[in-house]
Design a protein around this motif. Structure first.
Motif, PDB file in Angstrom:
ATOM      1  N   LEU A 217       0.832  -1.201   0.000  1.00 48.69           N
ATOM      2  CA  LEU A 217       0.000   0.000   0.000  1.00 48.69           C
ATOM      3  C   LEU A 217       0.872   1.259   0.000  1.00 48.69           C
ATOM      4  N   THR A 218       0.535   2.178  -0.873  1.00 49.00           N
ATOM      5  CA  THR A 218       1.171   3.497  -0.873  1.00 49.00           C
ATOM      6  C   THR A 218       0.191   4.492  -0.274  1.00 49.00           C
ATOM      7  N   ILE A 219       0.640   5.187   0.763  1.00 51.06           N
ATOM      8  CA  ILE A 219      -0.226   6.161   1.421  1.00 51.06           C
ATOM      9  C   ILE A 219       0.480   7.513   1.481  1.00 51.06           C
ATOM     10  N   ARG A 220      -0.279   8.537   1.828  1.00 51.05           N
ATOM     11  CA  ARG A 220       0.290   9.850   2.086  1.00 51.05           C
ATOM     12  C   ARG A 220      -0.070  10.224   3.517  1.00 51.05           C
ATOM     13  N   ARG A 221       0.948  10.514   4.321  1.00 47.81           N
ATOM     14  CA  ARG A 221       0.741  10.861   5.737  1.00 47.81           C
ATOM     15  C   ARG A 221       1.551  12.114   6.049  1.00 47.81           C
ATOM     16  N   GLY A 222       0.871  13.149   6.505  1.00 48.11           N
ATOM     17  CA  GLY A 222       1.578  14.398   6.792  1.00 48.11           C
ATOM     18  C   GLY A 222       2.220  15.013   5.568  1.00 48.11           C
ATOM     19  N   GLY A 223       1.626  14.772   4.391  1.00 44.33           N
ATOM     20  CA  GLY A 223       2.153  15.344   3.169  1.00 44.33           C
ATOM     21  C   GLY A 223       3.248  14.532   2.518  1.00 44.33           C
ATOM     22  N   GLU A 224       3.673  13.424   3.143  1.00 45.65           N
ATOM     23  CA  GLU A 224       4.737  12.588   2.593  1.00 45.65           C
ATOM     24  C   GLU A 224       4.202  11.219   2.199  1.00 45.65           C
ATOM     25  N   GLU A 225       4.649  10.725   1.023  1.00 47.26           N
ATOM     26  CA  GLU A 225       4.223   9.392   0.576  1.00 47.26           C
ATOM     27  C   GLU A 225       5.065   8.313   1.232  1.00 47.26           C
ATOM     28  N   MET A 226       4.411   7.197   1.561  1.00 45.84           N
ATOM     29  CA  MET A 226       5.080   6.073   2.221  1.00 45.84           C
ATOM     30  C   MET A 226       4.617   4.779   1.576  1.00 45.84           C
ATOM     31  N   ASP A 227       5.552   3.847   1.375  1.00 44.67           N
ATOM     32  CA  ASP A 227       5.209   2.510   0.890  1.00 44.67           C
ATOM     33  C   ASP A 227       5.193   1.550   2.071  1.00 44.67           C
ATOM     34  N   LEU A 228       4.062   0.890   2.269  1.00 47.22           N
ATOM     35  CA  LEU A 228       3.888   0.009   3.424  1.00 47.22           C
ATOM     36  C   LEU A 228       3.474  -1.387   2.983  1.00 47.22           C
ATOM     37  N   GLN A 229       3.831  -2.359   3.810  1.00 51.19           N
ATOM     38  CA  GLN A 229       3.304  -3.713   3.672  1.00 51.19           C
ATOM     39  C   GLN A 229       2.298  -3.899   4.811  1.00 51.19           C
ATOM     40  N   VAL A 230       1.028  -3.851   4.458  1.00 49.99           N
ATOM     41  CA  VAL A 230      -0.024  -3.840   5.477  1.00 49.99           C
ATOM     42  C   VAL A 230      -0.584  -5.251   5.670  1.00 49.99           C
ATOM     43  N   PRO A 231      -0.493  -5.800   6.876  1.00 53.45           N
ATOM     44  CA  PRO A 231      -1.030  -7.147   7.119  1.00 53.45           C
ATOM     45  C   PRO A 231      -2.539  -7.197   6.928  1.00 53.45           C
ATOM     46  N   THR A 232      -3.042  -8.366   6.573  1.00 56.34           N
ATOM     47  CA  THR A 232      -4.490  -8.576   6.468  1.00 56.34           C
ATOM     48  C   THR A 232      -4.878  -9.810   7.268  1.00 56.34           C
ATOM     49  N   ALA A 233      -6.159  -9.904   7.539  1.00 53.21           N
ATOM     50  CA  ALA A 233      -6.717 -11.093   8.180  1.00 53.21           C
ATOM     51  C   ALA A 233      -7.671 -11.760   7.201  1.00 53.21           C
ATOM     52  N   ASP A 234      -7.816 -13.061   7.336  1.00 56.50           N
ATOM     53  CA  ASP A 234      -8.739 -13.820   6.486  1.00 56.50           C
ATOM     54  C   ASP A 234     -10.114 -13.790   7.131  1.00 56.50           C
ATOM     55  N   VAL A 235     -11.014 -13.027   6.547  1.00 60.84           N
ATOM     56  CA  VAL A 235     -12.389 -12.933   7.047  1.00 60.84           C
ATOM     57  C   VAL A 235     -13.311 -13.485   5.965  1.00 60.84           C
ATOM     58  N   ASP A 236     -13.773 -14.698   6.188  1.00 61.94           N
ATOM     59  CA  ASP A 236     -14.659 -15.369   5.223  1.00 61.94           C
ATOM     60  C   ASP A 236     -14.034 -15.415   3.829  1.00 61.94           C
ATOM     61  N   GLY A 237     -12.724 -15.683   3.786  1.00 62.49           N
ATOM     62  CA  GLY A 237     -12.039 -15.836   2.521  1.00 62.49           C
ATOM     63  C   GLY A 237     -11.636 -14.544   1.840  1.00 62.49           C
ATOM     64  N   THR A 238     -11.838 -13.398   2.530  1.00 68.83           N
ATOM     65  CA  THR A 238     -11.494 -12.100   1.961  1.00 68.83           C
ATOM     66  C   THR A 238     -10.438 -11.417   2.824  1.00 68.83           C
ATOM     67  N   ALA A 239      -9.499 -10.727   2.178  1.00 68.28           N
ATOM     68  CA  ALA A 239      -8.461  -9.996   2.902  1.00 68.28           C
ATOM     69  C   ALA A 239      -9.066  -8.762   3.571  1.00 68.28           C
TER      70      ALA A 239
END
Length: 377
Positions: A217-239
């Motif tokens: 995920l690429t986000i913008r926080r405080g005016g700066e872009e950041m590349d993150l690896q965001v964990p997910t959970a398996d909820v009924d087969g969906t991330a």
């Protein structure tokens, strides 16, 4: 001739037995009564303390958005010229007893029925069935965040200041997969290098990631872009990341509104007035204490809220002089206005702004629309 002994008669034998039985019964009756009374008390106490499916709304505090809350300045604007002001623009709140994770008793409900400052409602009328305390907190936080964003946008629109539409993180679940990675207010830029135009588009991109795998995920926080690896959970087969996404805005200045753990969208109108006040010269209130409530939509419409009667009481208890009420709530206002609180009906931000400026100039709500005027139409 010898006298024969007189044989005992039946009467003489039964009388002592009857007397003993009566004595035993008289001795046992108080014990039985005491046991019965004790059981009755236990049943009454148990019934009085047994949770019931209701909530009780009661007045919460009225908080000056131009001031401080919990030792922190509520409204802080950086990156734009602001002006000193005076007076008060109060957001009003309702305290709710009996929400998810909490219960009220029959005694509390009965007492609330006889208290004009409180309102008893079925729990399902306020909280969806099955909703947990954590979900309630997350939803309220997201609603408050979205409300604040919309309020700032309305104020800037009135001032002719440009901003742009974005998709943002409105709330993060405390125990959700992304709790240690994402923050409320983060702006979504791309998912694995792909972008989207709206909330549904970003949701589709995230749902395409295999459940349980990280989302690039690429986000913008405080005016700066950041590349993150965001964990997910398996909820009924969906991330699922455990966040709420919503439409939001990026502004040419940093506007921060801090109200602690207070949630919900009903302070939108008062936020808009406060932002407008700080970005314009002079005191919008003319030094008066003005409270109010109402959601705010992007086009400036002021929407209905819950607990209007309790909010008026909270405003009066905090010595507010005037109260701006959504016209859509006027049916619940008439006849319940606290003494010494002048209530003005508004249906748009422009009407709320005009009412506030009129009060500042005249020190009175005379000539402004009342809820009696609205309901009489």
């Amino acid at each position: 001739m010898t006298d024969q002994p007189t044989p005992p008669t039946r009467t003489r034998g039964v009388r002592p037995l009857l007397s003993k039985a009566v004595d035993d019964a008289q001795f046992a009756r108080p014990r039985l009564a005491l046991v019965s009374l004790g059981l009755l008390c236990v049943l009454i106490l148990g019934g009085a303390l047994m949770p019931v499916p209701y909530v009780i709304e009661r007045p919460g505090p009225a908080i000056d958005v131009l001031g401080e809350y919990q030792d922190e300045k509520i409204l802080v604007i950086e990156g734009a010229e602001t002006y000193p002001t005076e007076g008060e623009l109060m957001m009003t709140t309702v305290s709710v007893d009996g929400g998810p994770g909490y219960r009220v008793t029959p005694v509390e409900v009965i007492a609330a029925w006889f208290d004009r400052t409180k309102q008893v409602l079925p729990r399902e009328a306020v909280f969806p069935e099955g909703q947990t305390r954590e979900q309630t907190t997350l939803n309220n936080t997201a609603a408050m965040s979205t409300s604040q964003q919309g309020a700032v946008a309305v104020a800037l629109e009135e001032l002719g200041i440009e901003y742009r539409d974005v998709v943002m993180v409105a709330g993060v679940q405390e125990d959700g997969a992304a709790a240690d990675t994402l923050e409320g207010g983060d702006v979504l830029v791309a998912v694995d290098g792909r972008t989207a135009a709206d909330v549904e588009g970003f949701r589709s991109l995230i749902a395409a990631v295999p459940a349980g795998e990280d989302v690039p995920l690429t986000i913008r926080r405080g005016g700066e872009e950041m590349d993150l690896q965001v964990p997910t959970a398996d909820v009924d087969g969906t991330a699922r990341m455990g966040v709420i996404l919503s439409a939001g805005y990026e502004f040419p200045m940093d506007v921060h509104l801090a109200v602690g753990d207070i949630g919900g969208p009903s302070a939108g109108m008062m936020f808009s007035l406060s932002v407008y006040d700080e970005l314009t010269p002079g005191a919008l209130t003319g030094g008066h204490a003005i409270a109010g409530t109402g959601t705010i939509s992007e086009d400036g419409t002021v929407g209905a809220i819950g607990g209007i009667r309790q909010k008026m009481v909270g405003a009066a208890d905090t010595d507010a002089e005037f109260f701006l009420a959504p016209s859509a709530n006027c049916q619940d206002v008439v006849g319940y206005e606290p003494d010494d609180l002048q209530v003005v009906a508004v249906s748009t931000f422009d009407e709320a702004l005009t009412a506030t400026e009129t009060i500042a100039e005249t020190g009175s709500a005379e000539g402004l629309p009342t809820c009696e005027d609205v309901t009489a139409k």
